[in-house]
Design an enzyme around this catalytic site. Structure first.
Site, PDB file in Angstrom:
ATOM      1  N   THR A  41       3.583   4.303  -3.005  1.00 30.46           N
ATOM      2  CA  THR A  41       4.222   3.603  -3.858  1.00 30.46           C
ATOM      3  C   THR A  41       5.818   3.929  -3.620  1.00 30.46           C
ATOM      4  O   THR A  41       6.145   5.076  -3.871  1.00 30.46           O
ATOM      5  CB  THR A  41       3.832   4.316  -5.078  1.00 30.46           C
ATOM      6  OG1 THR A  41       2.568   4.164  -5.380  1.00 30.46           O
ATOM      7  CG2 THR A  41       4.581   3.563  -6.109  1.00 30.46           C
ATOM      8  N   LYS A  78       3.265  -2.687  -8.870  1.00 33.11           N
ATOM      9  CA  LYS A  78       3.136  -1.310  -9.023  1.00 33.11           C
ATOM     10  C   LYS A  78       3.759  -0.789 -10.027  1.00 33.11           C
ATOM     11  O   LYS A  78       3.416   0.260 -10.904  1.00 33.11           O
ATOM     12  CB  LYS A  78       3.023  -0.653  -7.581  1.00 33.11           C
ATOM     13  CG  LYS A  78       2.560   0.815  -7.689  1.00 33.11           C
ATOM     14  CD  LYS A  78       1.230   1.083  -7.864  1.00 33.11           C
ATOM     15  CE  LYS A  78       1.049   2.816  -8.039  1.00 33.11           C
ATOM     16  NZ  LYS A  78      -0.378   3.259  -7.921  1.00 33.11           N
ATOM     17  N   LYS A 133       8.456  10.760  -9.341  1.00 32.22           N
ATOM     18  CA  LYS A 133       9.241   9.851  -8.433  1.00 32.22           C
ATOM     19  C   LYS A 133       8.752   8.344  -8.729  1.00 32.22           C
ATOM     20  O   LYS A 133       9.705   7.610  -8.733  1.00 32.22           O
ATOM     21  CB  LYS A 133       8.611  10.353  -6.957  1.00 32.22           C
ATOM     22  CG  LYS A 133       8.719   9.159  -5.970  1.00 32.22           C
ATOM     23  CD  LYS A 133       7.725   8.285  -5.451  1.00 32.22           C
ATOM     24  CE  LYS A 133       6.411   8.542  -5.204  1.00 32.22           C
ATOM     25  NZ  LYS A 133       5.471   7.596  -4.723  1.00 32.22           N
TER      26      LYS A 133
HETATM   27  P1  NAP Z   1      -0.407  13.351  -0.881  1.00 33.18           P
HETATM   28  O1  NAP Z   1      -1.703  13.966  -1.058  1.00 33.18           O
HETATM   29  O2  NAP Z   1       0.740  14.491  -1.301  1.00 33.18           O
HETATM   30  O3  NAP Z   1       0.137  12.988   0.775  1.00 33.18           O
HETATM   31  C1  NAP Z   1       1.187  12.662   1.164  1.00 33.18           C
HETATM   32  C2  NAP Z   1       0.782  12.451   2.655  1.00 33.18           C
HETATM   33  O4  NAP Z   1       2.296  11.795   3.208  1.00 33.18           O
HETATM   34  C3  NAP Z   1       0.638  13.670   3.492  1.00 33.18           C
HETATM   35  O5  NAP Z   1      -0.253  13.350   4.561  1.00 33.18           O
HETATM   36  C4  NAP Z   1       1.919  13.994   4.026  1.00 33.18           C
HETATM   37  O6  NAP Z   1       1.998  14.797   5.126  1.00 33.18           O
HETATM   38  C5  NAP Z   1       2.408  12.523   4.145  1.00 33.18           C
HETATM   39  N1  NAP Z   1       3.877  12.370   4.650  1.00 33.18           N
HETATM   40  C6  NAP Z   1       5.163  12.588   3.365  1.00 33.18           C
HETATM   41  N2  NAP Z   1       6.091  12.525   3.868  1.00 33.18           N
HETATM   42  C7  NAP Z   1       6.118  12.333   5.255  1.00 33.18           C
HETATM   43  C8  NAP Z   1       6.795  11.836   6.092  1.00 33.18           C
HETATM   44  N3  NAP Z   1       8.190  11.957   5.801  1.00 33.18           N
HETATM   45  N4  NAP Z   1       6.550  11.531   7.422  1.00 33.18           N
HETATM   46  C9  NAP Z   1       5.102  11.507   7.634  1.00 33.18           C
HETATM   47  N5  NAP Z   1       4.133  11.890   6.726  1.00 33.18           N
HETATM   48  C10 NAP Z   1       4.676  12.175   5.751  1.00 33.18           C
HETATM   49  O7  NAP Z   1       0.027  12.243  -1.861  1.00 33.18           O
HETATM   50  P2  NAP Z   1      -1.103  10.808  -2.182  1.00 33.18           P
HETATM   51  O8  NAP Z   1      -1.608  11.271  -3.545  1.00 33.18           O
HETATM   52  O9  NAP Z   1      -2.280  10.782  -0.878  1.00 33.18           O
HETATM   53  O10 NAP Z   1      -0.121   9.630  -2.475  1.00 33.18           O
HETATM   54  C11 NAP Z   1       0.507   9.094  -1.190  1.00 33.18           C
HETATM   55  C12 NAP Z   1       1.233   7.864  -1.622  1.00 33.18           C
HETATM   56  O11 NAP Z   1       0.120   7.104  -2.687  1.00 33.18           O
HETATM   57  C13 NAP Z   1       2.292   8.132  -2.809  1.00 33.18           C
HETATM   58  O12 NAP Z   1       3.374   7.251  -2.520  1.00 33.18           O
HETATM   59  C14 NAP Z   1       1.738   7.956  -4.181  1.00 33.18           C
HETATM   60  O13 NAP Z   1       2.637   7.730  -5.269  1.00 33.18           O
HETATM   61  C15 NAP Z   1       0.764   6.975  -4.022  1.00 33.18           C
HETATM   62  N6  NAP Z   1      -0.326   6.869  -4.624  1.00 33.18           N
HETATM   63  C16 NAP Z   1      -1.111   8.026  -5.084  1.00 33.18           C
HETATM   64  C17 NAP Z   1      -2.324   7.967  -5.800  1.00 33.18           C
HETATM   65  C18 NAP Z   1      -3.176   8.983  -6.428  1.00 33.18           C
HETATM   66  O14 NAP Z   1      -4.013   8.863  -7.281  1.00 33.18           O
HETATM   67  N7  NAP Z   1      -3.000  10.271  -5.734  1.00 33.18           N
HETATM   68  C19 NAP Z   1      -2.576   6.646  -6.591  1.00 33.18           C
HETATM   69  C20 NAP Z   1      -1.753   5.625  -6.067  1.00 33.18           C
HETATM   70  C21 NAP Z   1      -0.938   5.647  -5.163  1.00 33.18           C
HETATM   71  P3  NAP Z   1       1.705  16.167   5.251  1.00 33.18           P
HETATM   72  O15 NAP Z   1       0.212  16.619   5.051  1.00 33.18           O
HETATM   73  O16 NAP Z   1       2.421  16.615   6.410  1.00 33.18           O
HETATM   74  O17 NAP Z   1       2.544  16.852   3.969  1.00 33.18           O
END
Ligand code: NAP
Length: 291
Positions: A95, A170, A238
């Protein structure tokens, strides 16, 4: 052409999406910034863990990204541009702001790398069950090429318009997510003060007009003080910053978003950024004043 997908970002959402791609035979390799996470996924699912984005790029003819925020996507896009062959597809499910999606597409376009913004809704449960709603921005023909990839984890795929239109959708979604969380957390904090029995309360509310995904999936856990991720409230904070920026640029007041931003800002400052967004109930209970 058969898709050979490389996944970048094995977080709460990316890992289960990658697992669905694996189950469909579409996953070529995974990469995660923190390498141990990629190695663990690779060991569990029997796919190569790429040690770098360059290595991932060489193995894949399509890349799915699921990273935290705008700067992360742009950083990844700048690297992908160096290593992906012309004709490669990049599908971003993070997102980010619509303008960031357009910037990422602009970074990749000179290398003739096609980009779709494809943010998702449905939470970690939706990612695990392969039932996400995907809102897509980009060219229709590119979406058709990406469709087998998206179908691996989607219950619904909607082409919303040109690049950025998925992220605009979104943003609208997140206004509702934040408003519903405000209402449900406030209501359940009140129910505790009233001494109502959660086992009778929750199914009763869920059977009527107050029913929602958030109540159903997070009602019981928040009343048990379980806030393990889920959707980190730092990520919703965010998202709401993005939404407020969009509102300001259009001259549209968004008071529900302003309230949610202030609330999650308070929780972040108190050190609860890694909690699920249902951690908002701490604030509604007045707990933060005591911490
Ligand atoms: P998360 O569990 O915190 O995972 C984030 C991922 O992004 C991790 O693999 C992290 O790597 C990687 N990352 C972050 N910065 C990076 C960079 N600069 N270069 C390479 N990799 C990087 O987050 P999430 O819940 O999966 O969410 C991911 C995205 O989907 C976000 O934008 C969020 O807003 C969106 N989203 C989330 C949900 C939900 O329910 N969780 C639902 C819909 C959409 P590391 O392991 O090294 O930290």
């Amino acid at each position: 052409m058969t898709l050979r997908v490389g996944v970048i970002g094995l977080g709460a959402m990316g890992a289960p999406m990658a697992a669905h791609l694996r189950a469909r035979g579409l996953l070529a390799a995974v990469y995660n910034r923190t390498a141990s996470r990629a190695r663990a996924f690779a060991a569990e699912h029997g796919v190569p863990a790429a040690g770098s984005i360059a290595e991932l790029g060489h193995r894949a003819n399509a890349v799915l990204t699921c990273v935290s925020a705008d700067a992360d996507l742009l950083e990844v896009a700048r690297e992908l541009k160096l290593y992906l062959a012309p004709g490669t597809l990049v599908v971003d499910t993070s997102t980010v702001a619509p303008v960031t999606a357009r910037e990422a597409a602009g970074i990749l376009a000179p290398g003739r790398i096609d980009f779709l913004d494809a943010p998702v809704s449905g939470g970690v449960e939706g990612a695990r069950s392969g039932a996400l709603s995907v809102m897509v921005g980009g060219e229709a023909a590119v979406l058709e090429r990406a469709r087998p990839l998206l179908e691996a984890f989607a219950a619904r795929i909607t082409h919303m318009g040109p690049t950025g239109a998925g992220q605009a959708t979104k943003a609208v979604n997140q206004v509702m997510v934040a408003g519903i969380a405000e209402a449900v957390c406030e209501a359940l904090a009140l129910s505790e003060k009233l001494g109502l029995d959660p086992e009778r309360l929750l199914p009763t509310l869920a059977a009527g007009a107050a029913q929602s995904w958030f109540l159903e999936k997070r009602g019981a856990t928040m009343l048990r003080n379980e806030f393990a991720v889920g959707f980190k409230l730092a990520l919703l904070h965010k998202d709401l910053g993005i939404v407020r920026g969009i509102g300001e640029s259009l001259g549209v007041p968004l008071p529900v978003v302003d309230k949610a931003l202030a609330d999650y800002g308070e929780l972040l400052a108190a050190g609860f950024g890694e909690d699920d967004i249902s951690g908002l109930i701490r604030l509604k209970r007045g707990e933060l004043r005591r911490i």
